[in-house]
Design an enzyme around this catalytic site. Sequence first.
Site, PDB file in Angstrom:
ATOM      1  N   LYS A 123       0.843  -1.199   0.000  1.00  0.00           N
ATOM      2  CA  LYS A 123       0.000   0.000   0.000  1.00  0.00           C
ATOM      3  C   LYS A 123       0.880   1.252   0.000  1.00  0.00           C
ATOM      4  O   LYS A 123       0.519   2.278  -0.579  1.00  0.00           O
ATOM      5  CB  LYS A 123      -0.934  -0.006   1.205  1.00  0.00           C
ATOM      6  CG  LYS A 123      -2.070  -1.032   1.105  1.00  0.00           C
ATOM      7  CD  LYS A 123      -3.111  -0.788   2.191  1.00  0.00           C
ATOM      8  CE  LYS A 123      -3.882  -2.016   2.607  1.00  0.00           C
ATOM      9  NZ  LYS A 123      -4.803  -2.606   1.660  1.00  0.00           N
ATOM     10  N   GLU A 207      -3.127   6.803   7.695  1.00  0.00           N
ATOM     11  CA  GLU A 207      -4.102   7.532   6.887  1.00  0.00           C
ATOM     12  C   GLU A 207      -5.011   8.319   7.800  1.00  0.00           C
ATOM     13  O   GLU A 207      -5.342   7.862   8.905  1.00  0.00           O
ATOM     14  CB  GLU A 207      -4.972   6.552   6.076  1.00  0.00           C
ATOM     15  CG  GLU A 207      -4.302   6.028   4.840  1.00  0.00           C
ATOM     16  CD  GLU A 207      -5.188   5.048   4.072  1.00  0.00           C
ATOM     17  OE1 GLU A 207      -6.414   4.981   4.346  1.00  0.00           O
ATOM     18  OE2 GLU A 207      -4.648   4.354   3.207  1.00  0.00           O
ATOM     19  N   GLU A 282      -9.337   1.207  -5.957  1.00  0.00           N
ATOM     20  CA  GLU A 282     -10.287   1.544  -4.901  1.00  0.00           C
ATOM     21  C   GLU A 282     -10.084   2.962  -4.382  1.00  0.00           C
ATOM     22  O   GLU A 282      -8.954   3.431  -4.250  1.00  0.00           O
ATOM     23  CB  GLU A 282     -10.141   0.555  -3.728  1.00  0.00           C
ATOM     24  CG  GLU A 282     -10.460  -0.888  -4.110  1.00  0.00           C
ATOM     25  CD  GLU A 282     -10.535  -1.824  -2.901  1.00  0.00           C
ATOM     26  OE1 GLU A 282     -11.281  -2.805  -2.963  1.00  0.00           O
ATOM     27  OE2 GLU A 282      -9.833  -1.566  -1.897  1.00  0.00           O
ATOM     28  N   GLU A 296      -6.276   1.887  -2.610  1.00  0.00           N
ATOM     29  CA  GLU A 296      -5.359   0.813  -2.993  1.00  0.00           C
ATOM     30  C   GLU A 296      -5.786   0.274  -4.346  1.00  0.00           C
ATOM     31  O   GLU A 296      -6.873   0.579  -4.834  1.00  0.00           O
ATOM     32  CB  GLU A 296      -5.374  -0.321  -1.962  1.00  0.00           C
ATOM     33  CG  GLU A 296      -6.695  -1.053  -1.877  1.00  0.00           C
ATOM     34  CD  GLU A 296      -6.575  -2.457  -1.259  1.00  0.00           C
ATOM     35  OE1 GLU A 296      -5.454  -2.958  -1.142  1.00  0.00           O
ATOM     36  OE2 GLU A 296      -7.620  -3.041  -0.936  1.00  0.00           O
ATOM     37  N   ASN A 298      -6.216  -3.435  -6.423  1.00  0.00           N
ATOM     38  CA  ASN A 298      -6.210  -4.894  -6.352  1.00  0.00           C
ATOM     39  C   ASN A 298      -5.935  -5.443  -7.746  1.00  0.00           C
ATOM     40  O   ASN A 298      -6.720  -5.224  -8.671  1.00  0.00           O
ATOM     41  CB  ASN A 298      -7.547  -5.411  -5.820  1.00  0.00           C
ATOM     42  CG  ASN A 298      -7.780  -4.968  -4.384  1.00  0.00           C
ATOM     43  OD1 ASN A 298      -6.847  -4.934  -3.579  1.00  0.00           O
ATOM     44  ND2 ASN A 298      -9.006  -4.609  -4.058  1.00  0.00           N
ATOM     45  N   ARG A 300      -6.158  -8.111  -9.490  1.00  0.00           N
ATOM     46  CA  ARG A 300      -6.794  -9.436  -9.641  1.00  0.00           C
ATOM     47  C   ARG A 300      -8.260  -9.237  -9.958  1.00  0.00           C
ATOM     48  O   ARG A 300      -8.754  -8.115  -9.990  1.00  0.00           O
ATOM     49  CB  ARG A 300      -6.666 -10.198  -8.331  1.00  0.00           C
ATOM     50  CG  ARG A 300      -7.263  -9.367  -7.169  1.00  0.00           C
ATOM     51  CD  ARG A 300      -7.457 -10.156  -5.910  1.00  0.00           C
ATOM     52  NE  ARG A 300      -7.606  -9.317  -4.744  1.00  0.00           N
ATOM     53  CZ  ARG A 300      -8.745  -8.879  -4.240  1.00  0.00           C
ATOM     54  NH1 ARG A 300      -9.886  -9.149  -4.856  1.00  0.00           N
ATOM     55  NH2 ARG A 300      -8.779  -8.142  -3.154  1.00  0.00           N
TER      56      ARG A 300
HETATM   57  P1  ADP Z   1     -12.517  -7.590  -2.681  1.00  0.00           P
HETATM   58  O1  ADP Z   1     -11.881  -6.232  -2.642  1.00  0.00           O
HETATM   59  O2  ADP Z   1     -12.399  -8.311  -3.970  1.00  0.00           O
HETATM   60  O3  ADP Z   1     -13.867  -7.588  -2.105  1.00  0.00           O
HETATM   61  P2  ADP Z   1     -11.491  -8.589  -0.242  1.00  0.00           P
HETATM   62  O4  ADP Z   1     -10.505  -7.573   0.246  1.00  0.00           O
HETATM   63  O5  ADP Z   1     -12.787  -8.683   0.453  1.00  0.00           O
HETATM   64  O6  ADP Z   1     -11.617  -8.430  -1.771  1.00  0.00           O
HETATM   65  O7  ADP Z   1     -10.775  -9.993  -0.254  1.00  0.00           O
HETATM   66  C1  ADP Z   1     -11.120 -10.986  -1.208  1.00  0.00           C
HETATM   67  C2  ADP Z   1     -10.930 -12.336  -0.619  1.00  0.00           C
HETATM   68  O8  ADP Z   1      -9.592 -12.579  -0.402  1.00  0.00           O
HETATM   69  C3  ADP Z   1     -11.628 -12.512   0.682  1.00  0.00           C
HETATM   70  O9  ADP Z   1     -12.121 -13.814   0.732  1.00  0.00           O
HETATM   71  C4  ADP Z   1     -10.527 -12.281   1.702  1.00  0.00           C
HETATM   72  O10 ADP Z   1     -10.768 -13.004   2.873  1.00  0.00           O
HETATM   73  C5  ADP Z   1      -9.338 -12.789   0.952  1.00  0.00           C
HETATM   74  N1  ADP Z   1      -8.135 -12.029   1.219  1.00  0.00           N
HETATM   75  C6  ADP Z   1      -7.820 -10.818   0.771  1.00  0.00           C
HETATM   76  N2  ADP Z   1      -6.617 -10.467   1.153  1.00  0.00           N
HETATM   77  C7  ADP Z   1      -6.130 -11.468   1.889  1.00  0.00           C
HETATM   78  C8  ADP Z   1      -4.913 -11.716   2.560  1.00  0.00           C
HETATM   79  N3  ADP Z   1      -3.930 -10.838   2.577  1.00  0.00           N
HETATM   80  N4  ADP Z   1      -4.756 -12.868   3.214  1.00  0.00           N
HETATM   81  C9  ADP Z   1      -5.742 -13.774   3.195  1.00  0.00           C
HETATM   82  N5  ADP Z   1      -6.902 -13.616   2.560  1.00  0.00           N
HETATM   83  C10 ADP Z   1      -7.106 -12.476   1.914  1.00  0.00           C
HETATM   84  P1  ADP Z   2      -7.989  -3.916   2.314  1.00  0.00           P
HETATM   85  O1  ADP Z   2      -6.689  -4.149   1.614  1.00  0.00           O
HETATM   86  O2  ADP Z   2      -8.115  -4.677   3.564  1.00  0.00           O
HETATM   87  O3  ADP Z   2      -9.138  -4.034   1.381  1.00  0.00           O
HETATM   88  P2  ADP Z   2      -8.418  -1.036   2.175  1.00  0.00           P
HETATM   89  O4  ADP Z   2      -7.348  -0.033   2.326  1.00  0.00           O
HETATM   90  O5  ADP Z   2      -8.930  -1.264   0.812  1.00  0.00           O
HETATM   91  O6  ADP Z   2      -7.895  -2.392   2.806  1.00  0.00           O
HETATM   92  O7  ADP Z   2      -9.606  -0.645   3.146  1.00  0.00           O
HETATM   93  C1  ADP Z   2     -10.692  -1.502   3.374  1.00  0.00           C
HETATM   94  C2  ADP Z   2     -11.850  -0.699   3.961  1.00  0.00           C
HETATM   95  O8  ADP Z   2     -11.493  -0.078   5.204  1.00  0.00           O
HETATM   96  C3  ADP Z   2     -12.317   0.453   3.106  1.00  0.00           C
HETATM   97  O9  ADP Z   2     -13.214   0.035   2.108  1.00  0.00           O
HETATM   98  C4  ADP Z   2     -12.971   1.368   4.126  1.00  0.00           C
HETATM   99  O10 ADP Z   2     -14.257   0.951   4.456  1.00  0.00           O
HETATM  100  C5  ADP Z   2     -12.081   1.202   5.328  1.00  0.00           C
HETATM  101  N1  ADP Z   2     -11.042   2.231   5.287  1.00  0.00           N
HETATM  102  C6  ADP Z   2      -9.818   2.111   4.764  1.00  0.00           C
HETATM  103  N2  ADP Z   2      -9.116   3.253   4.883  1.00  0.00           N
HETATM  104  C7  ADP Z   2      -9.922   4.134   5.502  1.00  0.00           C
HETATM  105  C8  ADP Z   2      -9.780   5.493   5.936  1.00  0.00           C
HETATM  106  N3  ADP Z   2      -8.660   6.153   5.737  1.00  0.00           N
HETATM  107  N4  ADP Z   2     -10.819   6.082   6.554  1.00  0.00           N
HETATM  108  C9  ADP Z   2     -11.963   5.402   6.767  1.00  0.00           C
HETATM  109  N5  ADP Z   2     -12.162   4.139   6.390  1.00  0.00           N
HETATM  110  C10 ADP Z   2     -11.156   3.492   5.772  1.00  0.00           C
HETATM  111 MG    MG Z   3      -9.471  -2.929  -0.300  1.00  0.00          MG
END
Ligand code: ADP
Ligand code: ADP
Ligand code: MG
Length: 677
Positions: A123, A207, A282, A296, A298, A300
Amino acid sequence: MFAQSPRPIRSVLVANRGEIAIRVLRTCKRLGLRGIAVYSDADANALHVRTADAATRIGAAPARESYLDIGAIIAAAQRMEADAIHPGYGFLSENAEFARACDAAGLIFIGPSAEAVAAMGSKINSKRIAEDAGVPTVPGYHGDAQDEATLLSEAKRIGFPVLIKASAGGGGRGMRLVEQAGDFAVALDAARKEAQSAFGDASILLEKFIRNPRHLEVQLAGDRLGNLVHLFERDCSVQRNNQKVLEEAPAPNLPEGVRQRLFDAALKLGRKIGYDSAGTVEFIMEAGDDQPYFLEMNTRLQVEHPVTEAITGIDLVEWQLRAAAGEALPLQQTQIRQSGHAIEARITAERVEMGFQPVTGRLERVIAPQDMRFDTGVADRAEISPYYDSMIAKLIAAGRSRESCLARLEAGLRELALLGLPSNQLFLRDAVRHPLFAEGRATTRFIETAFPDGWKIDAAELRLLRAAAATTWLMKEPSVPETTEWTNPWLRQRPVRVMASARAARSTVMLTDEYGAAEIELRYGRGGVEAMMDGEVIWLGVVAGSGDDLTIAPEGRTETLHVCRDGSRICIARNGLAISADLVLKSEAQRASDADARSGNRVDAPLHGLITQVHVAVGDHVEAGMAVVQMEAMKLVHTLSVPRAGRVTGIHQAVGDIVPAGTTLIEIDVIEEKEIS
Ligand code: ADP
Ligand code: ADP
Ligand code: MG
């Protein structure tokens, strides 16, 4: 299909499980490609294995020993003579080392270049690239210095509340909210440790915590020839534990100017890294604001990709395959149109009313709604093991308008029947019809705002379903004696409808299900069946049943409920609520409870799960209340203790065993109280 492509693909190994493996295999089949599944020991009988043209074992149940084992997956692909590997989402999908290992083994990785995966996997790094590309990022700190003093002063500069994030985090994990400077040091320490153990990388970024944001994202698609397009946006604001629950396209109530900003920013970032596959950028944006911030990327296929497919008519897996085969994108930006609206609901095996606690066990029957997309990883008699994610299926509704789409989704959430295991289905049904969501005003705080006291099952719905369960049980229960007090009209004439002619009869049963226990008195009278429960009268109307279903008419109209029997249990569903009920006649229950009072001589598994620790050995002396076994169901740990003092006479399960609920684990020879004193 891809035989003439620059890099021909004839067979694809899907390095994943569950619904996404099946979804990828579906496109492979349609395109005439050979689809190969992999499985761990926990998944030997899983639906994805049965769906594939061929399947091969890759290791033990824990993901680290199978779905995350790069060597095992590459070896499987070579053994099965696959040309390409599709990683799905989660697991190895965003692992640059895996992408490189595929290249090195001469296998086509169906995803972007390993460089793109690596660039966006951190990130911290992705934020720096976004800034270079002129894309606004969430105000914060993503510098090299990781010492506490620098981080604290940066946090103060950003202004509290701040979010500490693991740079390598994902799946909503590895985040910590800090409200004030005084709490920073402790939270930082915990976040680092968590990041190191969960992701093998302790790097932290900060953040600004956005109080009430929307989660918006843009679907990108690129090819190896330098083409890059966007496939519009999605709104995924409804989340639990920072993980998405409901997702839709297009985003409701989004000003056109904001949409353009999202597309521009996503394309700028994608171009900057030469993105050449399907991916998602995102963003978050304070509700009512007009500046989305990059969060971030993704690299995939996203869980929620079906909503984009629904509004564009594009098969994203096909596009990924074509790009990986070196073909040009099938459409140019101006040829990509969207129409209508789509919403996806993630179905998880979870107890929503218990803080979204994952549940494991056996799903007896899965009855999918008609005429709508249902991407499932499970079918009848599926075992939900504690090893993987709790998401078991996705229900996707589409419609010309958002209103019709919502109506379809709500109907689908009523029609879907998952018998045998609790799920979040009823919660989803309540969520989609809540005015905040229905009007398109949900933010990431939706769940806490819509259900301020936590979501609860509607008591009247539960009572009605329990009464229906009791009725079904009585209809088919051969042990129910025909006494003068109780005359079972169905037992004598089944299968038969209880009509007005049935003479009055009554019976009292004791029911236990996932949600508690109830005493139910059923009365058959002229015109139908009624139940007395918790001091309430529940009218079922005329009832009839075959064993696989039950027809009732509580509101005058007849309704047919899905039923199944698993030993002594009745699994039954209505309008999105499902229960698995154990029933016994009250008279029988009394006899049993007398026997129970004499026992207390064993420890049973309260739920389906994994035995992680056994603290005693045969012959050990135990005190009442002493912890003897530790179990794990998904990520939750349960400590089991002995009800009474005594000596251990039997240990029936070992560490590493997965046991169904009710299994006897430990037996003790109870020491009578008088002996102790
Ligand atoms: P999306 O943004 O596609 O909704 P999610 O962040 O919810 O994705 O993650 C997609 C799937 O991958 C979920 O089933 C989550 O539990 C799994 N996942 C995502 N990142 C990781 C990680 N670093 N380690 C293990 N599982 C992960
Ligand atoms: P992940 O890799 O686990 O998906 P993200 O950075 O995409 O992590 O964040 C996942 C979720 O967490 C976001 O969709 C949002 O709901 C919450 N989130 C992340 N960053 C922030 C922020 N700076 N302020 C408020 N909510 C946040
Ligand atoms: Mg995310």
